[in-house]
Scaffold this active site. Structure first.
Site, PDB file in Angstrom:
ATOM      1  N   CYS A   2       3.209   1.355  16.060  1.00  0.00           N
ATOM      2  CA  CYS A   2       2.751   0.524  17.179  1.00  0.00           C
ATOM      3  C   CYS A   2       1.436   1.071  17.729  1.00  0.00           C
ATOM      4  O   CYS A   2       1.009   2.162  17.413  1.00  0.00           O
ATOM      5  CB  CYS A   2       3.794   0.538  18.287  1.00  0.00           C
ATOM      6  SG  CYS A   2       5.454   0.244  17.697  1.00  0.00           S
ATOM      7  N   ARG A  27      -3.467  -1.261  12.297  1.00  0.00           N
ATOM      8  CA  ARG A  27      -2.290  -0.404  12.119  1.00  0.00           C
ATOM      9  C   ARG A  27      -1.082  -1.188  11.623  1.00  0.00           C
ATOM     10  O   ARG A  27      -0.059  -0.610  11.277  1.00  0.00           O
ATOM     11  CB  ARG A  27      -1.916   0.260  13.463  1.00  0.00           C
ATOM     12  CG  ARG A  27      -2.953   1.217  13.992  1.00  0.00           C
ATOM     13  CD  ARG A  27      -2.770   1.470  15.477  1.00  0.00           C
ATOM     14  NE  ARG A  27      -1.609   2.255  15.774  1.00  0.00           N
ATOM     15  CZ  ARG A  27      -1.653   3.560  16.109  1.00  0.00           C
ATOM     16  NH1 ARG A  27      -2.804   4.178  16.135  1.00  0.00           N
ATOM     17  NH2 ARG A  27      -0.573   4.237  16.394  1.00  0.00           N
ATOM     18  N   TRP A  70       5.184  -2.626  15.967  1.00  0.00           N
ATOM     19  CA  TRP A  70       5.648  -2.586  14.578  1.00  0.00           C
ATOM     20  C   TRP A  70       7.150  -2.387  14.702  1.00  0.00           C
ATOM     21  O   TRP A  70       7.608  -1.303  15.076  1.00  0.00           O
ATOM     22  CB  TRP A  70       4.974  -1.421  13.852  1.00  0.00           C
ATOM     23  CG  TRP A  70       5.564  -1.055  12.539  1.00  0.00           C
ATOM     24  CD1 TRP A  70       6.564  -0.166  12.299  1.00  0.00           C
ATOM     25  CD2 TRP A  70       5.215  -1.583  11.255  1.00  0.00           C
ATOM     26  NE1 TRP A  70       6.841  -0.089  10.969  1.00  0.00           N
ATOM     27  CE2 TRP A  70       6.044  -0.941  10.289  1.00  0.00           C
ATOM     28  CE3 TRP A  70       4.301  -2.519  10.817  1.00  0.00           C
ATOM     29  CZ2 TRP A  70       5.956  -1.222   8.932  1.00  0.00           C
ATOM     30  CZ3 TRP A  70       4.220  -2.789   9.454  1.00  0.00           C
ATOM     31  CH2 TRP A  70       5.040  -2.158   8.525  1.00  0.00           C
ATOM     32  N   ASN A  96       5.616   3.727  22.015  1.00  0.00           N
ATOM     33  CA  ASN A  96       5.582   4.013  20.574  1.00  0.00           C
ATOM     34  C   ASN A  96       6.610   5.099  20.326  1.00  0.00           C
ATOM     35  O   ASN A  96       6.777   5.999  21.151  1.00  0.00           O
ATOM     36  CB  ASN A  96       4.212   4.583  20.145  1.00  0.00           C
ATOM     37  CG  ASN A  96       3.142   3.520  20.075  1.00  0.00           C
ATOM     38  OD1 ASN A  96       3.438   2.341  20.273  1.00  0.00           O
ATOM     39  ND2 ASN A  96       1.924   3.928  19.813  1.00  0.00           N
ATOM     40  N   GLY A  97       7.293   5.049  19.158  1.00  0.00           N
ATOM     41  CA  GLY A  97       8.250   6.101  18.828  1.00  0.00           C
ATOM     42  C   GLY A  97       9.660   5.523  18.755  1.00  0.00           C
ATOM     43  O   GLY A  97       9.852   4.309  18.720  1.00  0.00           O
ATOM     44  N   GLU A 482       5.716   6.884 -12.093  1.00  0.00           N
ATOM     45  CA  GLU A 482       5.043   6.625 -10.819  1.00  0.00           C
ATOM     46  C   GLU A 482       3.671   7.285 -10.778  1.00  0.00           C
ATOM     47  O   GLU A 482       2.686   6.695 -10.330  1.00  0.00           O
ATOM     48  CB  GLU A 482       5.914   7.113  -9.664  1.00  0.00           C
ATOM     49  CG  GLU A 482       5.245   7.164  -8.301  1.00  0.00           C
ATOM     50  CD  GLU A 482       4.747   5.818  -7.782  1.00  0.00           C
ATOM     51  OE1 GLU A 482       5.118   4.784  -8.375  1.00  0.00           O
ATOM     52  OE2 GLU A 482       3.974   5.818  -6.805  1.00  0.00           O
ATOM     53  N   LYS A 486       0.071   5.394 -10.231  1.00  0.00           N
ATOM     54  CA  LYS A 486      -0.924   5.738  -9.207  1.00  0.00           C
ATOM     55  C   LYS A 486      -2.301   5.898  -9.838  1.00  0.00           C
ATOM     56  O   LYS A 486      -3.301   5.395  -9.351  1.00  0.00           O
ATOM     57  CB  LYS A 486      -0.546   7.047  -8.499  1.00  0.00           C
ATOM     58  CG  LYS A 486       0.535   6.984  -7.472  1.00  0.00           C
ATOM     59  CD  LYS A 486       0.244   6.154  -6.267  1.00  0.00           C
ATOM     60  CE  LYS A 486       0.653   4.740  -6.331  1.00  0.00           C
ATOM     61  NZ  LYS A 486       2.005   4.309  -6.361  1.00  0.00           N
ATOM     62  N   GLU A 489      -3.744   2.484 -11.242  1.00  0.00           N
ATOM     63  CA  GLU A 489      -4.044   1.390 -10.299  1.00  0.00           C
ATOM     64  C   GLU A 489      -5.216   1.696  -9.384  1.00  0.00           C
ATOM     65  O   GLU A 489      -5.829   0.790  -8.853  1.00  0.00           O
ATOM     66  CB  GLU A 489      -2.815   0.991  -9.501  1.00  0.00           C
ATOM     67  CG  GLU A 489      -2.365   1.899  -8.422  1.00  0.00           C
ATOM     68  CD  GLU A 489      -1.211   1.278  -7.619  1.00  0.00           C
ATOM     69  OE1 GLU A 489      -0.311   2.035  -7.235  1.00  0.00           O
ATOM     70  OE2 GLU A 489      -1.212   0.063  -7.365  1.00  0.00           O
ATOM     71  N   HIS A 505       9.096  10.840 -30.796  1.00  0.00           N
ATOM     72  CA  HIS A 505       9.426   9.479 -31.286  1.00  0.00           C
ATOM     73  C   HIS A 505       8.217   8.565 -31.233  1.00  0.00           C
ATOM     74  O   HIS A 505       8.361   7.345 -31.282  1.00  0.00           O
ATOM     75  CB  HIS A 505      10.586   8.920 -30.458  1.00  0.00           C
ATOM     76  CG  HIS A 505      11.802   9.791 -30.490  1.00  0.00           C
ATOM     77  ND1 HIS A 505      12.639   9.887 -31.575  1.00  0.00           N
ATOM     78  CD2 HIS A 505      12.270  10.680 -29.575  1.00  0.00           C
ATOM     79  CE1 HIS A 505      13.589  10.758 -31.333  1.00  0.00           C
ATOM     80  NE2 HIS A 505      13.407  11.265 -30.131  1.00  0.00           N
ATOM     81  N   LYS A 604      -1.721  -5.917  -1.778  1.00  0.00           N
ATOM     82  CA  LYS A 604      -0.728  -5.010  -1.188  1.00  0.00           C
ATOM     83  C   LYS A 604       0.676  -5.590  -1.301  1.00  0.00           C
ATOM     84  O   LYS A 604       1.633  -4.885  -1.507  1.00  0.00           O
ATOM     85  CB  LYS A 604      -1.051  -4.745   0.291  1.00  0.00           C
ATOM     86  CG  LYS A 604      -0.083  -3.766   0.967  1.00  0.00           C
ATOM     87  CD  LYS A 604      -0.081  -2.416   0.271  1.00  0.00           C
ATOM     88  CE  LYS A 604       0.963  -1.468   0.812  1.00  0.00           C
ATOM     89  NZ  LYS A 604       1.122  -0.260  -0.028  1.00  0.00           N
TER      90      LYS A 604
HETATM   91  C1  AGP Z   1       2.472   0.555  -6.000  1.00  0.00           C
HETATM   92  O1  AGP Z   1       1.460   1.514  -5.753  1.00  0.00           O
HETATM   93  C2  AGP Z   1       1.900  -0.831  -6.122  1.00  0.00           C
HETATM   94  N1  AGP Z   1       1.095  -1.166  -5.018  1.00  0.00           N
HETATM   95  C3  AGP Z   1       2.940  -1.879  -6.473  1.00  0.00           C
HETATM   96  O2  AGP Z   1       3.492  -1.517  -7.715  1.00  0.00           O
HETATM   97  C4  AGP Z   1       4.120  -2.060  -5.470  1.00  0.00           C
HETATM   98  O3  AGP Z   1       4.943  -0.922  -5.494  1.00  0.00           O
HETATM   99  C5  AGP Z   1       4.924  -3.289  -5.923  1.00  0.00           C
HETATM  100  O4  AGP Z   1       4.080  -4.420  -5.873  1.00  0.00           O
HETATM  101  C6  AGP Z   1       6.166  -3.541  -5.067  1.00  0.00           C
HETATM  102  O5  AGP Z   1       5.771  -3.842  -3.755  1.00  0.00           O
HETATM  103  P1  AGP Z   1       6.911  -3.890  -2.603  1.00  0.00           P
HETATM  104  O6  AGP Z   1       7.484  -2.515  -2.521  1.00  0.00           O
HETATM  105  O7  AGP Z   1       6.188  -4.312  -1.369  1.00  0.00           O
HETATM  106  O8  AGP Z   1       7.960  -4.883  -3.047  1.00  0.00           O
END
Ligand code: AGP
Length: 609
Positions: A2, A27, A70, A96-97, A482, A486, A489, A505, A604
C-alpha cells in the site's frame, strides 16, 4: 504494498493528497481513498482517477491523509478501502502492514458493542484508537495506547475531527517519512510523492511516532522521549524513488526477499503444534478433503509451474502424498482421469489472471474436483474462482520476471507440505525442526544479498555466452528450470534447464568450451552424484559455474566459478539457491543493456491464451 500520503500546513491538503496517490500508483493497488479535515472522506475501488473524478471543487482543508490499498485482508472493495474510521467517525486512519491480532481486537470491541463496517485488519486499529480516545485525551496518546496492544507491522497515519490541524504517524516495520516543506509538513511511505514539494526528508525508524501540526512536527521514540532526527536531502529523481534507488524494479524486488519471506510466513507458523496454519485451508470441508486426499494435482505456467514442481517434491518427501504437476496450457486440454472424491487441484499464479491457469481450474471444477489457489494478487480471478487458497503477501511485483513472488510460492508449498505432513505422520520434533529452519530463512536470504559483488563478477564473465545449460537434481532440478527461464527471459541468451542425471541421455553432446553449465550442487543428498556430473562436463572442456552451500571447499577443484548460499533443510534450499540465479540473470542482462523490467515480447500477466 500500500501507499500512504499525508499533509498538514497552510495550503489545501486535497491537491497534494491526490497527486501523491498518483505518484504511488506504480506500487500496485486496487483501491484508493482520502480524508481531509473539515471536508470528510472519499474512497473508491479501482484507480486513483476514479477517486479524483468524485472530489467536489470545495473539498478543502489544511490537513489530511490518503492511501492506495494493496488488499491483504478483505476483498478490494470501496468498503475495505482506506481511510477507515471508528464508530463515532472521529478518528480517521490509513495503514500499511498487517495487524496480526486484528481478530482478537475486533472480537473484544464487538463484545463492547462496537460495530465494524469492513473486513479489514486496519479498521480494527481505527476502532481501537477511537475506543481509547476519551474527550480529555490527545490524539497521539490514544494512538500510542492502541499501538501498544497491536501485534504485527504498521505504517499508520491518523487524523481526528476533534483535533483538525493534526496528523499523527507511527512506524513499525512499514516505511514512513516526512517531507519538510516551506508551506507545511508532508507524509509519505516513500519519497516519490514528496519530491515535487521538498527535498528535505526525515525518515522514521521502527517504534517512532511523529505528531504533525501547523506549527511543525515532533518525533518521539517508543519510550515517548523526544528524538531529534536528522533532516536529509533527497537526491533521487521521482523514478529512482519508485525503485528505492535501485536501477530496476527487478533488482528492488530481489533485494526485498528477506521481508517477503517474513511476510509470507507471518502468522502461519504454529510452533506449539509444530505445524503450519493456512487460513484458507482451515474450513472444515476443505480441511477434510485435504486430510483424505489421495492425489494432488498442481498446475501453473512459467515460474509458477516450476514452483509447483518443487512443491511436488516437498509434499511427497514430507507427507507421502502422490503429486503430479501439470503445465496449465496442457492440463486444460487433457481427458479428465482424476477421481473428484480424493483429488485436490492446487493452482499457482502470481497475478491470478493467467488465462491457461484459469481454464485449468475451470476444467477441474467441471469434474467436481476441489480447487485451491496460491495467489499473490488479492481478489484476482484465480482467488475468486478457486474454492479456497493461500495469499503470498509478497507485495506487488512490477518486473515482468518473477523473483520475490516465485520464492514466496515455494515457501507457501513448504507450509502446505508441513501442514499435510503433520496430519499424516510427520513427528512433532520433525515439524519443530522444520519450523526452526523456516525461521532462519530471512536472515540467510539477506546474507546472500550481501554477496552481489561476487555474483556480478561471475555474471560479467559469461554475459556474452550464446548458450547455457542449468543442471540440478531432486529439489534443485526445478531450480535449474527456473534459473534458465530467468536468464532467457531477460537477457535473451538461450538457456535450458535439465535434470543433471539426464546429461548422458543427450545434453552432454552440447558441451564444449563455448557452452557453459551452471550446476546447482548444494551439500544435499544428491551432492556426490551432481559432483560427478560436473566432472563429466569438465572432462569435455565445458566450463562450470557451481552453486553450492557455505563451507563446501571441495567444489573449488571441480568448477571454474563457485557461488555460495547458506546451508538449510534440503527441502528449503530452493528458497536460497534461487536468489543467486535471479541476480546472475539480472547482472548478465544489465551487462547486455537489456530492458530488464520489460523484456521484449513478454507481459507481466498473460491474460490471453
Ligand atoms: C516468470 O518470470 C514469467 N514472468 C512467467 O513465466 C510467469 O511466471 C507466468 O506467466 C505465470 O504468471 P502468473 O504466476 O501470474 O500466473
Amino acid at each position: 504494498m500500500c501507499g500512504i500520503v499525508g499533509y498538514v500546513g497552510k495550503k489545501n491538503a486535497a491537491p497534494f493528497l491526490l497527486e501523491g496517490l498518483s505518484a504511488l500508483e506504480y506500487r500496485g493497488y486496487d483501491s484508493a481513498g482520502m480524508y481531509v479535515s473539515g471536508a470528510g472522506a472519499l474512497k473508491r475501488a479501482g484507480k486513483v482517477a476514479e477517486l479524483i473524478a468524485c472530489v467536489p471543487d470545495d473539498f478543502e482543508g489544511k490537513s489530511g491523509i490518503a492511501h492506495t490499498r494493496w488488499a491483504t485482508h478483505g476483498a478490494p472493495t470501496e468498503l475495505n478501502a482506506h481511510p477507515h474510521t471508528d464508530a463515532s467517525k472521529t478518528v480517521w486512519l490509513v495503514h500499511n502492514g498487517i495487524i496480526e491480532n486484528h481478530s482478537e481486537i475486533r472480537k473484544d470491541l464487538e463484545a463492547k458493542g462496537v460495530v465494524f463496517a469492513s473486513q479489514t485488519d486496519s479498521e480494527a486499529l481505527a476502532q481501537l484508537i477511537g475506543h481509547l480516545y476519551t474527550e480529555d485525551m490527545l490524539l497521539e496518546d490514544a494512538v500510542r495506547a492502541a499501538l501498544a496492544q497491536v501485534q504485527g507491522t504498521y505504517g499508520v497515519a491518523v487524523a481526528s475531527t476533534r483535533e483538525p490541524e493534526k496528523v499523527v504517524v507511527a512506524r513499525m516495520g512499514s516505511p514512513l517519512m516526512l517531507g519538510v516543506g516551506e508551506d507545511g509538513i508532508y507524509v509519505a511511505s516513500d519519497a516519490t510523492p514528496i519530491l515535487p514539494y521538498t527535498r528535505k526528508a526525515v525518515y522514521l525508524d521502527d517504534g517512532e511516532m511523529a505528531i504533525i501540526t501547523d506549527q511543525g512536527y515532533v518525533i518521539t521514540d517508543a519510550d515517548e522521549a523526544h528524538v531529534d532526527k536528522p533532516v536529509t536531502s533527497l537526491e533521487w529523481s521521482a523514478e529512482a524513488a519508485q525503485k528505492k534507488g535501485y536501477e530496476h524494479f527487478m533488482l528492488k524486488e530481489i533485494m526485498e526477499v528477506g521481508e517477503v519471506i517474513e511476510n509470507t510466513l507471518r502468522g502461519r507458523l504454529d510452533t506449539a503444534n509444530a505445524t503450519a496454519i493456512l487460513g484458507g485451508f482451515q474450513d472444515t470441508d476443505i480441511h477434510g478433503y485435504l486430510k483424505h486426499a489421495k492425489r494432488i494435482i498442481i498446475t501453473g505456467c512459467g515460474s509458477a509451474y516450476y514452483a509447483g514442481l518443487i512443491g511436488k517434491t516437498m509434499i511427497e518427501e514430507l507427507a507421502g502424498i502422490p503429486v503430479e504437476v501439470e503445465i496449465a496450457s496442457e492440463l486444460r486440454y487433457r481427458r479428465p482421469t482424476a477421481d473428484p472424491k480424493d483429488t485436490v487441484l492446487i493452482a499457482v499464479s502470481q497475478s491470478g489472471e493467467t488465462a491457461d491457469t484459469l481454464e485449468a481450474i475451470r476444467a477441474a471444477k467441471r469434474q467436481g474436483i476441489l480447487t485451491l489457489g496460491i495467489v499473490n494478487v488479492v481478489g484476482s480471478t484465480v482467488a475468486r474462482e478457486t474454492d479456497a487458497g493461500v495469499y503470498n503477501h509478497a507485495g506487488p511485483e512490477i518486473g515482468v520476471a518473477s523473483t520475490k513472488a516465485f520464492i514466496s510460492q515455494v515457501l507457501v508449498f513448504a507450509l502446505v507440505a508441513l501442514h499435510l505432513a503433520r496430519e499424516r505422520g510427520l513427528s512433532k520434533q520433525e515439524g519443530s525442526d522444520f519450523i526452526k529452519e523456516l525461521e532462519t530463512l530471512p536472515e540467510k536470504a539477506r546474507a546472500i544479498l550481501t554477496r552481489t559483488k561476487a555474483i556480478e563478477a561471475v555474471a560479467k564473465k559469461y554475459a556474452h555466452t550464446r548458450d547455457f545449460l542449468y543442471l540440478g537434481r531432486k529439489f534443485q532440478c526445478p531450480i535449474a528450470f527456473e534459473g534458465a527461464l530467468k536468464l532467457k527471459e531477460i537477457s535473451y541468451i538461450h538457456a535450458e534447464g535439465y535434470g543433471a542425471g539426464e546429461m548422458k541421455h543427450g545434453p552432454l553432446a552440447l558441451i564444449d568450451t563455448d557452452f557453459p553449465s551452471l550446476v546447482l550442487a548444494p551439500r544435499d543428498s544428491m551432492y556426490e552424484k551432481t559432483a560427478s556430473n560436473i566432472e563429466e562436463i569438465r572432462a569435455r572442456s565445458g566450463k562450470v559455474i557451481a552453486l553450492t552451500t557455505d563451507g563446501n571447499d571441495d567444489i573449488t577443484r571441480l568448477a571454474d566459478d563457485v557461488l555460495y548460499v547458506p546451508e538449510t533443510h534440503e527441502a528449503l534450499l530452493p528458497v536460497l539457491t534461487t536468489i543467486p540465479l535471479q541476480l546472475f540473470a539480472y547482472y548478465i542482462a544489465k551487462e547486455r543493456d537489456c530492458p530488464i523490467d520489460k523484456p521484449r515480447n513478454l507481459a507481466k500477466s498473460v491474460t490471453v491464451e
